[in-house]
Design a protein around this motif. Structure first.
Motif, PDB file in Angstrom:
ATOM      1  N   PHE A 329      43.558  15.147 116.117  1.00 44.27           N
ATOM      2  CA  PHE A 329      42.853  13.874 115.953  1.00 44.27           C
ATOM      3  C   PHE A 329      41.371  14.191 115.744  1.00 44.27           C
ATOM      4  CE2 PHE A 329      46.716  13.280 118.270  1.00 44.27           C
ATOM      5  CZ  PHE A 329      47.286  12.175 117.657  1.00 44.27           C
ATOM      6  N   LEU A 330      40.967  14.171 114.475  1.00 45.46           N
ATOM      7  CA  LEU A 330      39.639  14.645 114.108  1.00 45.46           C
ATOM      8  C   LEU A 330      38.557  13.583 114.295  1.00 45.46           C
ATOM      9  CD1 LEU A 330      40.673  16.547 110.869  1.00 45.46           C
ATOM     10  CD2 LEU A 330      40.377  17.461 113.162  1.00 45.46           C
ATOM     11  N   TRP A 331      38.965  12.332 114.388  1.00 47.18           N
ATOM     12  CA  TRP A 331      38.013  11.236 114.549  1.00 47.18           C
ATOM     13  C   TRP A 331      38.437  10.385 115.744  1.00 47.18           C
ATOM     14  CZ3 TRP A 331      34.229  12.012 111.051  1.00 47.18           C
ATOM     15  CH2 TRP A 331      34.545  12.663 109.865  1.00 47.18           C
ATOM     16  N   SER A 332      37.556   9.539 116.194  1.00 45.19           N
ATOM     17  CA  SER A 332      37.908   8.627 117.281  1.00 45.19           C
ATOM     18  C   SER A 332      38.891   7.588 116.755  1.00 45.19           C
ATOM     19  CB  SER A 332      36.648   7.928 117.817  1.00 45.19           C
ATOM     20  OG  SER A 332      36.020   7.199 116.777  1.00 45.19           O
ATOM     21  N   GLY A 333      39.622   6.968 117.665  1.00 48.67           N
ATOM     22  CA  GLY A 333      40.598   5.970 117.267  1.00 48.67           C
ATOM     23  C   GLY A 333      42.013   6.503 117.393  1.00 48.67           C
ATOM     24  N   GLU A 334      42.992   5.642 117.133  1.00 52.61           N
ATOM     25  CA  GLU A 334      44.392   5.990 117.279  1.00 52.61           C
ATOM     26  C   GLU A 334      45.091   6.048 115.927  1.00 52.61           C
ATOM     27  OE1 GLU A 334      45.950   6.877 119.908  1.00 52.61           O
ATOM     28  OE2 GLU A 334      44.498   6.396 121.468  1.00 52.61           O
ATOM     29  N   CYS A 335      46.058   6.954 115.825  1.00 50.72           N
ATOM     30  CA  CYS A 335      46.886   7.031 114.626  1.00 50.72           C
ATOM     31  C   CYS A 335      47.782   5.793 114.576  1.00 50.72           C
ATOM     32  CB  CYS A 335      47.739   8.291 114.673  1.00 50.72           C
ATOM     33  SG  CYS A 335      48.871   8.454 113.290  1.00 50.72           S
ATOM     34  N   SER A 336      47.825   5.137 113.423  1.00 51.43           N
ATOM     35  CA  SER A 336      48.631   3.921 113.288  1.00 51.43           C
ATOM     36  C   SER A 336      49.706   4.064 112.216  1.00 51.43           C
ATOM     37  CB  SER A 336      47.731   2.727 112.953  1.00 51.43           C
ATOM     38  OG  SER A 336      47.013   2.954 111.751  1.00 51.43           O
ATOM     39  N   LEU A 337      49.941   5.287 111.727  1.00 49.31           N
ATOM     40  CA  LEU A 337      50.949   5.509 110.704  1.00 49.31           C
ATOM     41  C   LEU A 337      52.336   5.389 111.332  1.00 49.31           C
ATOM     42  CD1 LEU A 337      51.583   6.318 107.779  1.00 49.31           C
ATOM     43  CD2 LEU A 337      51.493   8.706 108.514  1.00 49.31           C
ATOM     44  N   GLU A 338      53.135   4.467 110.838  1.00 50.20           N
ATOM     45  CA  GLU A 338      54.442   4.187 111.435  1.00 50.20           C
ATOM     46  C   GLU A 338      55.522   5.162 110.966  1.00 50.20           C
ATOM     47  OE1 GLU A 338      55.928   1.848 113.665  1.00 50.20           O
ATOM     48  OE2 GLU A 338      53.845   1.896 114.318  1.00 50.20           O
ATOM     49  N   ASN A 339      55.356   5.733 109.787  1.00 53.18           N
ATOM     50  CA  ASN A 339      56.404   6.575 109.220  1.00 53.18           C
ATOM     51  C   ASN A 339      55.877   7.971 108.893  1.00 53.18           C
ATOM     52  OD1 ASN A 339      58.677   4.627 109.049  1.00 53.18           O
ATOM     53  ND2 ASN A 339      57.256   3.520 107.733  1.00 53.18           N
ATOM     54  N   CYS A 340      55.477   8.689 109.931  1.00 48.91           N
ATOM     55  CA  CYS A 340      54.960  10.043 109.740  1.00 48.91           C
ATOM     56  C   CYS A 340      56.118  11.038 109.793  1.00 48.91           C
ATOM     57  CB  CYS A 340      53.930  10.377 110.819  1.00 48.91           C
ATOM     58  SG  CYS A 340      53.282  12.055 110.680  1.00 48.91           S
ATOM     59  N   TRP A 341      56.443  11.585 108.645  1.00 50.45           N
ATOM     60  CA  TRP A 341      57.522  12.567 108.554  1.00 50.45           C
ATOM     61  C   TRP A 341      56.885  13.938 108.426  1.00 50.45           C
ATOM     62  CZ3 TRP A 341      61.651  12.791 104.043  1.00 50.45           C
ATOM     63  CH2 TRP A 341      62.621  13.723 104.378  1.00 50.45           C
ATOM     64  N   SER A 342      56.925  14.702 109.502  1.00 51.30           N
ATOM     65  CA  SER A 342      56.220  15.978 109.560  1.00 51.30           C
ATOM     66  C   SER A 342      57.105  17.012 110.235  1.00 51.30           C
ATOM     67  CB  SER A 342      54.914  15.805 110.344  1.00 51.30           C
ATOM     68  OG  SER A 342      54.366  17.049 110.693  1.00 51.30           O
ATOM     69  N   PHE A 343      57.248  18.172 109.597  1.00 57.10           N
ATOM     70  CA  PHE A 343      58.107  19.189 110.189  1.00 57.10           C
ATOM     71  C   PHE A 343      57.664  20.584 109.790  1.00 57.10           C
ATOM     72  CE2 PHE A 343      60.009  17.806 106.198  1.00 57.10           C
ATOM     73  CZ  PHE A 343      60.271  19.005 105.540  1.00 57.10           C
ATOM     74  N   GLU A 344      58.086  21.546 110.583  1.00 55.57           N
ATOM     75  CA  GLU A 344      57.806  22.971 110.357  1.00 55.57           C
ATOM     76  C   GLU A 344      59.010  23.618 109.690  1.00 55.57           C
ATOM     77  OE1 GLU A 344      55.940  25.473 109.849  1.00 55.57           O
ATOM     78  OE2 GLU A 344      55.197  26.101 111.824  1.00 55.57           O
ATOM     79  N   GLN A 345      58.764  24.627 108.883  1.00 56.44           N
ATOM     80  CA  GLN A 345      59.836  25.358 108.216  1.00 56.44           C
ATOM     81  C   GLN A 345      59.563  26.852 108.325  1.00 56.44           C
ATOM     82  OE1 GLN A 345      60.623  24.076 104.208  1.00 56.44           O
ATOM     83  NE2 GLN A 345      62.260  25.551 103.886  1.00 56.44           N
ATOM     84  N   LYS A 346      60.617  27.616 108.663  1.00 59.95           N
ATOM     85  CA  LYS A 346      60.501  29.063 108.780  1.00 59.95           C
ATOM     86  C   LYS A 346      61.562  29.744 107.927  1.00 59.95           C
ATOM     87  CE  LYS A 346      57.260  29.146 112.024  1.00 59.95           C
ATOM     88  NZ  LYS A 346      55.923  29.722 111.785  1.00 59.95           N
ATOM     89  N   LYS A 347      61.487  31.059 107.881  1.00 59.63           N
ATOM     90  CA  LYS A 347      62.428  31.862 107.111  1.00 59.63           C
ATOM     91  C   LYS A 347      63.847  31.695 107.653  1.00 59.63           C
ATOM     92  CE  LYS A 347      63.111  36.678 105.678  1.00 59.63           C
ATOM     93  NZ  LYS A 347      62.601  38.067 105.831  1.00 59.63           N
ATOM     94  N   ASP A 348      64.841  31.669 106.758  1.00 65.06           N
ATOM     95  CA  ASP A 348      66.237  31.535 107.170  1.00 65.06           C
ATOM     96  C   ASP A 348      66.631  32.670 108.123  1.00 65.06           C
ATOM     97  OD1 ASP A 348      66.327  29.409 105.477  1.00 65.06           O
ATOM     98  OD2 ASP A 348      67.819  30.253 104.107  1.00 65.06           O
ATOM     99  N   ILE A 349      67.555  32.343 109.028  1.00 62.89           N
ATOM    100  CA  ILE A 349      68.069  33.342 109.945  1.00 62.89           C
ATOM    101  C   ILE A 349      69.258  34.069 109.310  1.00 62.89           C
ATOM    102  CG2 ILE A 349      67.358  31.963 111.918  1.00 62.89           C
ATOM    103  CD1 ILE A 349      70.371  31.353 112.372  1.00 62.89           C
ATOM    104  N   LYS A 350      69.672  35.171 109.916  1.00 64.28           N
ATOM    105  CA  LYS A 350      70.870  35.881 109.474  1.00 64.28           C
ATOM    106  C   LYS A 350      72.105  35.203 110.054  1.00 64.28           C
ATOM    107  CE  LYS A 350      70.879  40.369 109.494  1.00 64.28           C
ATOM    108  NZ  LYS A 350      70.759  41.786 109.951  1.00 64.28           N
ATOM    109  N   THR A 351      73.173  35.185 109.298  1.00 63.69           N
ATOM    110  CA  THR A 351      74.417  34.584 109.783  1.00 63.69           C
ATOM    111  C   THR A 351      75.015  35.425 110.904  1.00 63.69           C
ATOM    112  OG1 THR A 351      75.623  35.773 108.060  1.00 63.69           O
ATOM    113  CG2 THR A 351      74.975  33.502 107.582  1.00 63.69           C
ATOM    114  N   THR A 352      75.727  34.763 111.806  1.00 59.57           N
ATOM    115  CA  THR A 352      76.466  35.479 112.850  1.00 59.57           C
ATOM    116  C   THR A 352      77.823  35.903 112.295  1.00 59.57           C
ATOM    117  OG1 THR A 352      77.506  33.464 113.695  1.00 59.57           O
ATOM    118  CG2 THR A 352      75.365  34.078 114.637  1.00 59.57           C
ATOM    119  N   ARG A 353      78.483  36.789 113.015  1.00 64.58           N
ATOM    120  CA  ARG A 353      79.821  37.220 112.598  1.00 64.58           C
ATOM    121  C   ARG A 353      80.792  36.039 112.654  1.00 64.58           C
ATOM    122  NH1 ARG A 353      83.060  42.311 115.270  1.00 64.58           N
ATOM    123  NH2 ARG A 353      83.085  40.965 117.108  1.00 64.58           N
ATOM    124  N   LEU A 354      80.638  35.177 113.665  1.00 65.94           N
ATOM    125  CA  LEU A 354      81.495  34.000 113.788  1.00 65.94           C
ATOM    126  C   LEU A 354      81.293  33.053 112.606  1.00 65.94           C
ATOM    127  CD1 LEU A 354      83.438  32.113 115.244  1.00 65.94           C
ATOM    128  CD2 LEU A 354      81.532  31.378 116.710  1.00 65.94           C
TER     129      LEU A 354
END
Length: 506
Positions: A329-354
């Motif tokens: 929150f870089l400025w004073s006040g409150e966030c009022s965005l109702e539909n904030c779609w935010s996510f992190e993404q990382k490198k795929d994992i290796k498959t398990t034997r199962l």
């Protein structure tokens, strides 16, 4: 002999001696008491008393532990973890434990053809339920093959993604050399297993893990998997799960001074509770945190769960539970965005034997799950934040809450990068926010405009603060959002100094 007398005597002896054998305590007790009774009385409180207990033949070696301090990773610990994340996977030992649990539950080999088909059926049912957007959506992991389906399909991803978060917290200095951890809604023990896995790559840090879980099948899986995996090293202690419905917890009976409280993919499944009730639950549980403790909430990256998590964290912020990351929150006040779609993404994992065995069928793609995408929030009681920038009075940056005033104009913006690249071959697209947005805002770089002056946007980690100079504002009417169109004359910085800034374009 009463528990109170045993505890009092233990405190007396541990003040006198830096280390001793537990059997020595009998010399100080007034009544004859078995070593088993002494051990059962003390084991729940030893971590809080600041001592370590080490089994030694038929006895226990008691050693006074060093006081908990900030965890600072050594070069060797960093090297081990960086190597792990280059090709993250479930360890072979843990894979085998899961296979053994399947064999225990089915009385057949883990790769028996009918067993595999039953697990496939459970995975299909869970996926169909997950993507059911109606109010009747009900995902169940608490019975029979549904737990085995979870362990085969969801578990590997959740297991790795929590370690990404835990490692970042360690690098940020949020963890301690001695940690008391509470996992809320533990299921078959995903978070405790992930904690144990990362602690196996650390040198001499200690953790005591508590968990809350209601369903018998999950607790059975937990008790099979977690204690055996913890036995690899002695630096993690796991407690028997607290058998309670999370929504009906007696919070006063939870441990005090918790250093890390985890809600991993659990709050979104509590369909009988409103968002306000969930916020109240988390707020009341936050009272059990130590003064510098952390709460981490993790949810899937799909739009529904991700946006609800953001609404929940803003609600908690208004209740006084502060956000450490990823929101800034870089400025004073409150966030009022109702539909904030935010996510992190990382490198795929290796498959398990199962997972690979399950994919030996006509539709293999149904049973391979390697994508690491998640939404999260780290919360604290104090004012500490992951990212901070001092915006002086002379700084001239437009607030995103007023972006509509700058449509078709060039402006300067300071903001956080709140997504990976959402674009395609023609456009680099990143969600950005400064904590004041009323509508979604995206930074857009046509690939032909990429340059040394602006390519930093494509490289900074999720949640990082950047400064954008000389960027064109364009309203995206179909999506009711705004784009910051990056041109060849746009300059983007991720390192700040007190030097002169490029000319203002307001």
């Amino acid at each position: 002999m009463s528990d109170r007398e045993i505890l009092s005597t233990f405190k007396y002896v541990s003040r006198m001696k830096h280390e001793f054998m537990l059997s020595e305590l009998r010399d100080y007790l007034k009544e004859e008491t078995s070593l088993k009774q002494i051990h059962q009385t003390l084991i729940p409180v030893l971590f809080d008393l600041g001592v370590d207990i080490i089994p030694e033949n038929e006895d226990y070696h008691i050693v006074r532990a060093s006081p908990a301090t900030q965890m600072i990773l050594s070069e060797d610990e960093i090297k081990k973890n960086e190597q792990f994340f280059k090709s993250a996977s479930v360890s072979r030992k843990l894979e085998r434990l899961i296979e053994q649990y399947i064999e225990k539950k089915t009385s057949k080999s883990w790769d028996d053809l009918q067993t595999l088909e039953n697990i496939r059926k459970a995975i299909r049912m869970q996926k169909a339920s997950y993507w059911n957007e109606s109010s009747s959506r009900n995902i169940s992991y608490e019975k029979g093959y549904s737990v085995l389906g979870y362990l085969a399909y969801q578990f590997p991803v959740y297991f790795i993604q929590f370690q990404y978060l835990l490692y970042e917290m360690a690098k940020d200095g949020l963890l301690k050399t001695r940690m008391k951890i509470l996992d809320v809604g533990s299921g078959p023990g995903t978070i405790p297993l992930a904690l144990i896995d990362m602690y196996n790559r650390l040198d001499d840090h200690k953790a005591e893990i508590y968990s809350v879980e209601l369903f018998d099948e999950n607790v059975e899986a937990y008790n099979f998997l977690v204690p055996q995996y913890a036995a690899v090293k002695s630096n993690v202690t796991v407690k028997e799960p607290i058998r309670r419905d999370v929504s009906k917890l007696d919070i006063e009976k939870l441990p005090d001074n918790i250093d890390l409280m985890v809600f991993s993919n659990v709050l979104n499944e509590m369909k009988d509770m409103s968002l306000e009730e969930k916020a109240s639950l988390v707020k009341s549980m936050a009272e059990k945190l130590s003064q510098d403790g952390n709460i981490i909430i993790i949810e899937p990256a799909d739009k529904t769960n991700s946006t609800e998590l953001r609404r929940l964290t803003i609600m908690l912020k208004k209740m006084g539970v502060r956000i450490y990351s990823p929101c800034t929150f870089l400025w004073s006040g409150e966030c009022s965005l109702e539909n904030c779609w935010s996510f992190e993404q990382k490198k795929d994992i290796k498959t398990t034997r199962l997972m690979e065995k399950l994919a030996e069928c006509d539709e293999p793609y149904r049973y391979i799950n390697t994508d690491i995408k998640y939404s999260y929030a780290i919360l604290r009681k104090d004012k500490l934040a992951k990212h901070f920038i001092d915006l002086s009075a002379k700084s001239r940056f437009a607030r995103l809450s007023q972006i509509e005033k700058h449509s078709k104009k060039r402006i300067n913006v300071v903001c956080s990068v709140m997504s990976g690249d959402l674009g395609d071959e023609k456009y680099k697209l990143f969600r950005v926010c400064d904590g004041t947005s009323k509508k979604a805002v995206y930074a857009v770089i046509p690939t032909h405009n990429l340059s040394e002056d602006n390519e930093v946007l494509t490289k900074v980690p999720y949640g990082s603060i950047i400064k954008i100079f000389n960027v064109l504002v364009k309203y995206n009417e179909p999506n009711d959002s705004y784009n910051l169109l990056v041109g060849k004359g746009t300059i983007i910085e991720s390192q700040y100094d007190d030097g002169n800034e490029p000319d203002d374009y307001n």
